[in-house]
Structures are given as C-alpha cells and as structure tokens.
Design a protein around this motif. Sequence first.
Motif, PDB file in Angstrom:
ATOM      1  N   GLY A   2       0.826  -1.232  -0.056  1.00 41.21           N
ATOM      2  CA  GLY A   2       0.012  -0.026   0.038  1.00 41.21           C
ATOM      3  C   GLY A   2       0.808   1.171  -0.014  1.00 41.21           C
ATOM      4  O   GLY A   2       0.329   2.318  -0.403  1.00 41.21           O
ATOM      5  N   ASP A   3       2.052   1.065   0.399  1.00 44.40           N
ATOM      6  CA  ASP A   3       2.992   2.273   0.567  1.00 44.40           C
ATOM      7  C   ASP A   3       3.814   2.525  -0.872  1.00 44.40           C
ATOM      8  O   ASP A   3       4.436   3.453  -0.944  1.00 44.40           O
ATOM      9  N   ASP A   4       3.446   1.561  -1.681  1.00 45.32           N
ATOM     10  CA  ASP A   4       4.291   1.794  -3.012  1.00 45.32           C
ATOM     11  C   ASP A   4       3.585   2.768  -4.100  1.00 45.32           C
ATOM     12  O   ASP A   4       2.435   2.309  -4.220  1.00 45.32           O
ATOM     13  N   VAL A   5       4.315   3.693  -4.604  1.00 41.16           N
ATOM     14  CA  VAL A   5       3.845   4.386  -5.575  1.00 41.16           C
ATOM     15  C   VAL A   5       4.568   4.539  -6.757  1.00 41.16           C
ATOM     16  O   VAL A   5       5.949   4.770  -6.921  1.00 41.16           O
ATOM     17  N   TYR A   6       3.995   4.196  -7.815  1.00 41.01           N
ATOM     18  CA  TYR A   6       4.660   4.475  -9.356  1.00 41.01           C
ATOM     19  C   TYR A   6       4.336   5.620  -9.793  1.00 41.01           C
ATOM     20  O   TYR A   6       3.370   6.322  -9.820  1.00 41.01           O
ATOM     21  N   GLU A   7       5.604   6.347 -10.304  1.00 45.85           N
ATOM     22  CA  GLU A   7       5.248   7.483 -11.215  1.00 45.85           C
ATOM     23  C   GLU A   7       6.086   7.487 -12.311  1.00 45.85           C
ATOM     24  O   GLU A   7       7.038   6.928 -12.448  1.00 45.85           O
ATOM     25  N   THR A   8       5.654   8.378 -13.266  1.00 45.43           N
ATOM     26  CA  THR A   8       6.311   8.712 -14.382  1.00 45.43           C
ATOM     27  C   THR A   8       7.341   9.703 -14.395  1.00 45.43           C
ATOM     28  O   THR A   8       6.923  10.702 -13.949  1.00 45.43           O
ATOM     29  N   LEU A   9       8.615   9.537 -14.767  1.00 51.90           N
ATOM     30  CA  LEU A   9       9.318  10.567 -14.457  1.00 51.90           C
ATOM     31  C   LEU A   9       9.479  11.909 -15.599  1.00 51.90           C
ATOM     32  O   LEU A   9       9.191  11.691 -16.623  1.00 51.90           O
ATOM     33  N   ALA A  10       9.219  13.158 -15.084  1.00 53.35           N
ATOM     34  CA  ALA A  10       8.799  14.230 -15.911  1.00 53.35           C
ATOM     35  C   ALA A  10      10.063  14.745 -16.088  1.00 53.35           C
ATOM     36  O   ALA A  10      11.043  14.939 -15.377  1.00 53.35           O
ATOM     37  N   LEU A  53       9.725   3.867  -8.837  1.00 53.60           N
ATOM     38  CA  LEU A  53       9.040   3.172  -7.573  1.00 53.60           C
ATOM     39  C   LEU A  53       9.396   3.719  -6.459  1.00 53.60           C
ATOM     40  O   LEU A  53      10.485   3.850  -6.199  1.00 53.60           O
ATOM     41  N   ARG A  54       8.642   4.314  -5.673  1.00 53.58           N
ATOM     42  CA  ARG A  54       8.789   4.955  -4.272  1.00 53.58           C
ATOM     43  C   ARG A  54       8.204   4.082  -3.130  1.00 53.58           C
ATOM     44  O   ARG A  54       6.878   3.618  -3.596  1.00 53.58           O
ATOM     45  N   ARG A  55       8.610   3.914  -2.058  1.00 55.03           N
ATOM     46  CA  ARG A  55       8.267   3.275  -0.976  1.00 55.03           C
ATOM     47  C   ARG A  55       8.407   4.252   0.222  1.00 55.03           C
ATOM     48  O   ARG A  55       9.455   4.714   0.494  1.00 55.03           O
ATOM     49  N   ALA A  56       7.097   4.836   0.644  1.00 53.42           N
ATOM     50  CA  ALA A  56       7.248   5.912   1.666  1.00 53.42           C
ATOM     51  C   ALA A  56       8.114   6.905   1.404  1.00 53.42           C
ATOM     52  O   ALA A  56       8.903   7.468   2.066  1.00 53.42           O
ATOM     53  N   GLY A  57       7.979   7.647   0.088  1.00 46.99           N
ATOM     54  CA  GLY A  57       8.732   8.684  -0.302  1.00 46.99           C
ATOM     55  C   GLY A  57       9.928   8.237  -0.962  1.00 46.99           C
ATOM     56  O   GLY A  57      10.757   9.471  -1.526  1.00 46.99           O
TER      57      GLY A  57
END
Length: 69
Positions: A2-10, A53-57
């Motif tokens: 639940g703490d994992d966040v995917y983002e596209t690099l801008a 991929l970030r976990r807890a920032g």
Amino acid sequence: SGDDVYETLAPTNAAAFDALFDLYRSSMPTAERKSRAALQALAARPDYQVLLLRRAGRLIGYSITFVPP
C-alpha cells in the motif's frame, strides 16, 4: 504494498532525476552504465518511458523502457 507509488519521470523534475541517477549508478555495473547526460537525453525522448517506484517517499526502483509508436 500500500505504500508503493509508481510515477512517470517528468523531464523537468530535477530532484527525481537526481534520485534516479543515484540509484542507477549504484545498481548498474560500471561497464554498462550510461553517462548522466546520456541518461537525461534518453529520459527526454518520447519513445522511452522512465517509471520510478517509491516506498514511503524513497526511490527504491526504476524502469527504463523503449516504447516505440
């Protein structure tokens, strides 16, 4: 998790690129590494996607994928 966040690099996100490059340097063998400038150029290309991929920032993973039209 639940703490994992995917983002596209801008391309304009310098702090995210710095974190990516630090992880990239520590995870890739020296002989296979691209230079910082080469990686920046690749990340700016429309036919590549860079996911973070970030976990807890904290950046814990990345994917650099060729995505042709």
